[in-house]
Write a protein that holds these residues in place. Structure first.
Motif, short mmCIF file in Angstrom:
data_model
loop_
_atom_site.label_atom_id
_atom_site.label_comp_id
_atom_site.label_asym_id
_atom_site.label_seq_id
_atom_site.Cartn_x
_atom_site.Cartn_y
_atom_site.Cartn_z
N ASP A 1 25.54 56.85 43.07
CA ASP A 1 26.02 55.47 43.04
C ASP A 1 25.36 54.73 41.88
O ASP A 1 25.00 53.56 41.99
CB ASP A 1 25.80 54.76 44.37
CG ASP A 1 24.34 54.82 44.83
OD1 ASP A 1 23.52 55.35 44.08
OD2 ASP A 1 24.05 54.31 45.92
N GLU B 1 26.57 51.12 40.49
CA GLU B 1 26.07 49.83 40.93
C GLU B 1 24.87 49.36 40.12
O GLU B 1 24.67 48.16 39.90
CB GLU B 1 25.68 49.88 42.42
CG GLU B 1 26.86 49.91 43.37
CD GLU B 1 27.41 51.32 43.56
OE1 GLU B 1 26.98 52.23 42.82
OE2 GLU B 1 28.26 51.51 44.44
N THR C 1 26.15 48.32 36.48
CA THR C 1 26.86 47.03 36.42
C THR C 1 25.91 45.83 36.50
O THR C 1 26.33 44.70 36.26
CB THR C 1 27.89 46.93 37.56
OG1 THR C 1 27.24 47.17 38.82
CG2 THR C 1 29.00 47.95 37.36
N ILE D 1 18.96 46.94 44.95
CA ILE D 1 20.34 46.47 45.06
C ILE D 1 20.82 46.87 46.44
O ILE D 1 20.72 48.04 46.83
CB ILE D 1 21.22 47.10 43.97
CG1 ILE D 1 20.69 46.72 42.58
CG2 ILE D 1 22.67 46.68 44.14
CD1 ILE D 1 21.39 47.44 41.44
N THR E 1 22.03 50.37 48.27
CA THR E 1 21.85 51.47 47.30
C THR E 1 20.40 51.95 47.38
O THR E 1 19.55 51.32 48.00
CB THR E 1 22.14 51.05 45.85
OG1 THR E 1 21.06 50.24 45.36
CG2 THR E 1 23.46 50.31 45.75
#
Length: 500
Positions: free
Chosen positions: A8, A11, A14, A82, A85
């Motif tokens: 992941d 994430e 970004t 985050i 995550t």
């Protein structure tokens, strides 16, 4: 089974400024370890074995603030995440506590990393993982939590100090399966949360990352004594590191210094002051993670530690996973020291020395120069001690003298007058008349000072001691990988122990 990643990283990417995201489009993502942003320097993307500049322009305050605005709160250990995550973002601050650097580490849920130690996980015994940072200890803990909870049906509680195991936010990451997670409000409270988990939630298994303080070590022992299976990691690369660390050695049984009687030292073939394991290990087995696909398993922690304290090699089972997923196993030799050691022993009157494969003339010359109450003898059976070359340590005749005839053997690296002089000086210092109470007092003082040096991180001066006692203290300091110096003039000469 070949480890499979659930990535992941999107994430994390970004959360970066747009220019950084564009630069990462042309770079591999599956092997990305972390992104480093230091004020005034070009940002970097780090991969195994290399670091690549994302941009040529330096990181600005605006770049850092862009990332900070999208993160959760930083904890007391300067870490944030985050939500939902496994990524970890760590901050570097200036003296005014302003963030001037960020390390954005990619967190991944990886399946198959536990295949090599699944038998240990299913055994019900407590298991400790050690290894250098970044080698995959936390990743293995995460999968162990899932396997134990979902596949073995056990009540599992994860103690998640920095939210590294189960991710940021109040809802744990799916990577730990149905295992429950307790967050820790401050790193200093990890030990308290460990005990709270046992007392309030009745787990069968507790999983904890980065045991590093005396309080956490004590909490781990308390948990193990209550019959709860404990799986954890600790600071250190090897079992030997743990044994040498006075704060963490209790995890593997602890270390104490004892003074043997003359008869027992002679029977063991050791010095009079020796190190022994203090008690039962908290963790039944220890796994050294050498590389992500290579492990060294110590199935019996107590036996391995005992061998280390006697100066030997603890051996272990080396396990390696090939690219096809097959696990190969080989046994490393468990070996006690090959060289006989010299016991601490007082001898009244003239000391009889047998030079074994050494120049007898050189030994006699040193005896005359040092004015020692000693003389050489031709027959080793008539000797009070034997001097021998270290290269001959495995000689069967020499071992027979040490083990069967209980002759103290002192090893010399080279057949030179200087080496013989140094060895005999040390031997006769140890033969100096020392009261048993003096030895015990010196040992206790050194042990207490070593703990203080590790805890406070500053030098500690010991009380003045006689040369033979200072030597015993020097040996203790060296065993704990610290540095000590003798200072002052006799009779006020004493040791000062310095932090590593």
């Amino acid at each position: 089974m070949i480890p499979a990643q659930h990535d992941d990283a999107f994430e994390l990417i970004t959360a970066l400024p747009p220019a950084y995201q564009a630069a990462l489009q042309d770079m591999p993502r599956d092997t990305l370890i972390e992104i480093v942003m230091d004020l005034g320097r070009p940002p970097q993307a780090r991969y195994p074995g290399e670091a690549l500049n994302l941009l040529q322009t330096p990181v600005t305050h605006d770049d850092l603030n862009h990332v900070l605005a999208l993160l959760g709160e930083f904890s007391a250990d300067n870490r944030a995440g985050i939500e939902r995550t496994l990524h970890r973002i760590s901050a570097i601050r200036n003296r005014k506590q302003q963030v001037i650097g960020l390390t954005l580490r990619v967190g991944r849920a990886v399946e198959g990393t536990v295949d090599m130690i699944r038998d240990l996980v299913e055994s019900g015994k407590s298991l400790l993982l050690v290894g250098r940072p970044g080698v995959g200890k936390t990743t293995k803990l995460r999968e162990i939590a899932r396997i134990m909870a979902d596949e073995l049906g056990k009540r599992v509680m994860v103690i998640d100090t920095s939210n590294e195991i189960a991710g940021d936010g109040d809802i744990p990451h799916p990577a730990i399966g149905s295992a429950r997670r307790m967050q820790v409000p401050h790193p200093d409270r990890q030990h308290a949360v460990m005990i709270e988990a046992v007392e309030n939630h009745m787990p069968e298994v507790i999983i904890v990352d980065e045991i590093g303080t005396a309080a956490e070590t004590a909490a781990a022992r308390t948990i193990a004594e209550r019959g709860v299976q404990l799986v954890g990691t600790a600071h250190g690369n090897t079992l030997e590191n743990l044994v040498a660390n006075p704060t963490l050695s209790d995890l593997v049984g602890g270390v104490q210094t004892v003074t043997l009687s003359d008869e027992e030292a002679r029977a063991r073939g050791t010095q009079k002051t020796v190190s022994e394991r203090k008690g039962s290990p908290t963790f039944d087995s220890v796994v050294e993670i050498i590389e992500r696909d290579t492990l060294l398993v110590h199935h019996d922690t107590a036996k391995a530690v005992d061998t280390l304290l006697r100066g030997g090699k603890p051996g272990g089972e080396r396990r390696q996973q090939s690219e096809s997923g097959e696990i190969e196993s080989s046994q490393e030799r468990h070996a006690l020291p090959t060289a006989p050691e010299a016991p601490f022993r007082r001898i009244k009157g003239t000391v009889h020395i047998h030079p074994y494969a050494l120049s007898r003339d050189s030994v006699e010359r040193v005896i005359r120069d040092l004015r020692l109450n000693a003389r050489t003898v031709i027959q080793p059976e008539q000797a009070d001690l034997v001097l021998a070359l270290k290269a001959r340590a495995d000689d069967p005749r020499l071992r027979e003298l040490a083990e069967l005839h209980h002759k103290p053997v002192h090893l010399i690296r080279k057949n030179t007058t200087a080496q013989i002089r140094h060895t005999l000086q040390q031997v006769f210092l140890l033969m100096d008349e020392i009261d048993e109470d003096e030895v015990q007092d010196a040992v206790r003082e050194a042990e207490a000072a070593i703990r203080q040096v590790h805890y406070l991180g500053k030098e500690i001066a010991l009380a003045p001691r006689r040369p033979a006692l200072r030597r015993v203290q020097h040996q203790m300091v060296a065993r704990y990988q610290l540095h000590a110096e003798s200072t002052g003039s006799e009779p006020r000469r004493h040791l000062v122990i310095y932090p590593d």
